[in-house]
Design an enzyme around this catalytic site. Structure first.
Site, PDB file in Angstrom:
ATOM      1  N   TRP A 160       0.903  -1.129  -0.058  1.00  0.00           N
ATOM      2  CA  TRP A 160      -0.142   0.112  -0.075  1.00  0.00           C
ATOM      3  C   TRP A 160       0.894   1.306   0.087  1.00  0.00           C
ATOM      4  O   TRP A 160       0.423   2.299  -0.687  1.00  0.00           O
ATOM      5  CB  TRP A 160      -1.088  -0.015   1.136  1.00  0.00           C
ATOM      6  CG  TRP A 160      -1.987  -1.213   1.293  1.00  0.00           C
ATOM      7  CD1 TRP A 160      -2.035  -2.110   1.799  1.00  0.00           C
ATOM      8  CD2 TRP A 160      -2.841  -1.320   0.018  1.00  0.00           C
ATOM      9  NE1 TRP A 160      -2.916  -3.018   1.480  1.00  0.00           N
ATOM     10  CE2 TRP A 160      -3.644  -2.704   0.428  1.00  0.00           C
ATOM     11  CE3 TRP A 160      -3.229  -0.623  -1.215  1.00  0.00           C
ATOM     12  CZ2 TRP A 160      -4.600  -2.841  -0.320  1.00  0.00           C
ATOM     13  CZ3 TRP A 160      -4.286  -1.364  -1.888  1.00  0.00           C
ATOM     14  CH2 TRP A 160      -4.744  -2.298  -1.498  1.00  0.00           C
ATOM     15  N   ASP A 166      -1.810   6.725   6.450  1.00  0.00           N
ATOM     16  CA  ASP A 166      -2.828   5.552   5.857  1.00  0.00           C
ATOM     17  C   ASP A 166      -2.990   4.726   7.011  1.00  0.00           C
ATOM     18  O   ASP A 166      -1.943   3.570   7.397  1.00  0.00           O
ATOM     19  CB  ASP A 166      -2.211   4.909   4.682  1.00  0.00           C
ATOM     20  CG  ASP A 166      -3.110   3.725   4.204  1.00  0.00           C
ATOM     21  OD1 ASP A 166      -4.206   3.591   4.828  1.00  0.00           O
ATOM     22  OD2 ASP A 166      -2.838   3.253   2.911  1.00  0.00           O
ATOM     23  N   LYS A 196     -12.108  -2.215   6.736  1.00  0.00           N
ATOM     24  CA  LYS A 196     -11.438  -3.112   7.627  1.00  0.00           C
ATOM     25  C   LYS A 196     -11.726  -3.232   9.249  1.00  0.00           C
ATOM     26  O   LYS A 196     -12.226  -3.943   9.746  1.00  0.00           O
ATOM     27  CB  LYS A 196      -9.866  -2.846   7.624  1.00  0.00           C
ATOM     28  CG  LYS A 196      -9.246  -3.778   6.212  1.00  0.00           C
ATOM     29  CD  LYS A 196      -8.776  -2.643   5.270  1.00  0.00           C
ATOM     30  CE  LYS A 196      -8.203  -3.329   3.974  1.00  0.00           C
ATOM     31  NZ  LYS A 196      -7.532  -2.620   3.142  1.00  0.00           N
TER      32      LYS A 196
HETATM   33  C1  LIG Z   1      -7.105  -2.227   2.370  1.00  0.00           C
HETATM   34  C2  LIG Z   1      -6.000  -0.956   2.041  1.00  0.00           C
HETATM   35  C3  LIG Z   1      -5.847  -0.054   1.103  1.00  0.00           C
HETATM   36  C4  LIG Z   1      -6.924   0.162  -0.180  1.00  0.00           C
HETATM   37  O1  LIG Z   1      -8.061   0.646   0.360  1.00  0.00           O
HETATM   38  P1  LIG Z   1      -9.308   0.746  -0.918  1.00  0.00           P
HETATM   39  O2  LIG Z   1     -10.376   1.219   0.186  1.00  0.00           O
HETATM   40  O3  LIG Z   1      -9.672  -0.334  -1.333  1.00  0.00           O
HETATM   41  O4  LIG Z   1      -8.851   1.822  -1.679  1.00  0.00           O
HETATM   42  C5  LIG Z   1      -4.956   1.039   1.537  1.00  0.00           C
HETATM   43  N1  LIG Z   1      -4.198   0.938   2.393  1.00  0.00           N
HETATM   44  C6  LIG Z   1      -4.159   0.099   3.441  1.00  0.00           C
HETATM   45  C7  LIG Z   1      -3.299   0.102   4.584  1.00  0.00           C
HETATM   46  C8  LIG Z   1      -5.137  -1.131   3.229  1.00  0.00           C
HETATM   47  O5  LIG Z   1      -5.258  -2.066   4.106  1.00  0.00           O
END
Ligand SMILES: *Cc1c(COP(=O)(O)O)cnc(C)c1O
Length: 362
Positions: free
Chosen positions: A103, A173, A197
């Site tokens: 990511w 993030d 998540k």
């Molecule tokens: C799942 C995830 C993403 C991507 O998320 P989307 O909502 O599918 O764009 C980005 N960063 C992390 C750390 C993730 O776990």
């Protein structure tokens, strides 16, 4: 009714049973409204209240001050890979990124379209088994911000405290560990997280942005990509994910009822500890992917001696009612995602299944 199984999916992931049941109960008709949440206007008083509850819930759980806006956007965490540099990189046009997995690499490739990216540290050469320590970071005091990924969903590593960015704004993030414990939001300029998540369904992204950062957003940025558009319209410039925001409101209420984020953190440490103990006490039958000091409390990644054995475990586990254990293709092996909503009973059941599997196959 169908029996629910143990859902170890990395995302979209398990939600609290209580939240699912409440949503189910209200889905035909919101009490006193005569319509469901799927059918109401985002400009209605009913939604105003739900929207305020979601923001207040987050504000209370994370102790977010009035210096911040709380936004619910769309496009996933992936769109934030672009919105962050588009809005925050100018005028310096350079930013620092810590690379700790898939990511953060994706975040870097979008930032490079806007300006210069300095990789402050990367653990790619070790297949991301750990996150870098503070003294490994090469920080540029002139950077527009420092970006990092707090929990690496795919590799199963996590920062246990935030990096110190010096005088540079910190951007995170936090898609896969937001709300797993209390964090000091005042240390951050911006935090973003796809909801699917740990806080809700897919299709809604939480952005917590410090108000002074908005000064950087130039009017030349496309309307929908400009944070100012969304702060000035309280996330209602276009139609938001009404249902997603409703679920987030329910999740925050549920977490408050569970005792708040300190209680969740204790529970999360306990749950992850059970699995890591099982791995560590297996005499090498199970091998953890992450280095011990970088282990994630959310995504537990491990391998077995052979791919054949891994396939066997996954197929037997699936038959026994454990779903979503297959590891991401870039790591292989297995991954148990045990976010806030995952019950400790499910972790205990998996541990006992793993111990039994080891006895039969070790
Ligand atoms: C799942 C995830 C993403 C991507 O998320 P989307 O909502 O599918 O764009 C980005 N960063 C992390 C750390 C993730 O776990």
């Amino acid at each position: 009714m169908e029996k629910r199984i143990y859902n170890f999916s990395a995302g979209p992931a398990i939600l609290p049973e209580e939240v699912i049941k409440a949503a189910q109960e209200e889905l035909f008709c919101l009490p006193g409204v005569g319509m469901s949440i799927l059918e109401i206007s985002h400009r209605s008083k009913v939604f105003d209240k739900i929207h305020a509850e979601a923001k207040d819930g987050l504000k209370k759980l994370l102790n977010i001050s009035d210096d911040y806006h709380i936004l619910f956007l769309q496009g996933g965490a992936s769109l934030q890979f672009s919105m962050v540099p588009l809005n925050l990189m100018p005028p310096a046009n350079k930013a620092d990124y810590i690379v700790t997995g898939t990511w953060s690499k994706k975040a870097v490739s979008e930032a490079k379209r806007v300006g210069t990216v300095n990789i402050s540290a990367s653990t790619a050469d070790q297949n991301f088994i750990r996150v870098p320590k503070q003294d490994e970071l090469k920080l540029d005091p002139g950077a527009a911000y420092l970006h990092y990924t707090s929990n690496n969903t795919i590799f199963g590593t996590q920062f246990h405290s935030e990096p110190d960015p010096g005088n540079v704004p910190l951007v995170c993030d936090a898609s896969s560990d937001i709300l797993h414990k209390k964090i000091d939001v005042s240390k951050y300029a911006l935090i973003y997280a796809g909801a699917q998540k740990n806080i809700g369904p897919s299709g809604v992204t939480l952005v917590i942005i410090r108000k002074d950062m908005l000064e950087r957003s130039s009017d030349s940025i496309h309307t929908m990509l400009n944070y100012k558009t969304h702060t000035e319209n309280d996330s209602l410039y276009n139609t938001p994910n009404v249902f997603g925001i409703y679920i987030i409101a329910l999740v925050t209420k549920h977490l408050e009822k569970m005792g708040g984020l300190d209680a969740m953190y204790e529970l999360n440490k306990k749950k992850a500890g059970l699995l890591y103990d099982c791995i560590d006490n297996s005499g090498g039958f199970f091998k953890g992917h992450a280095q011990k000091d970088s282990r994630s409390l959310m995504n537990i990644t491990f391998t077995l001696g052979s791919e054949e054995l891994e396939k066997k475990l996954i197929s037997e586990a699936t038959a026994a009612g454990f779903d979503g254990l297959k590891g991401h293709r870039s790591v292989g092996g297995l991954r148990a995602s045990i976010y806030n909503a995952f019950p400790i009973a499910g972790v205990e059941a998996l541990v006992s299944f793993m111990n039994d599997f080891m006895k039969r196959n070790g």
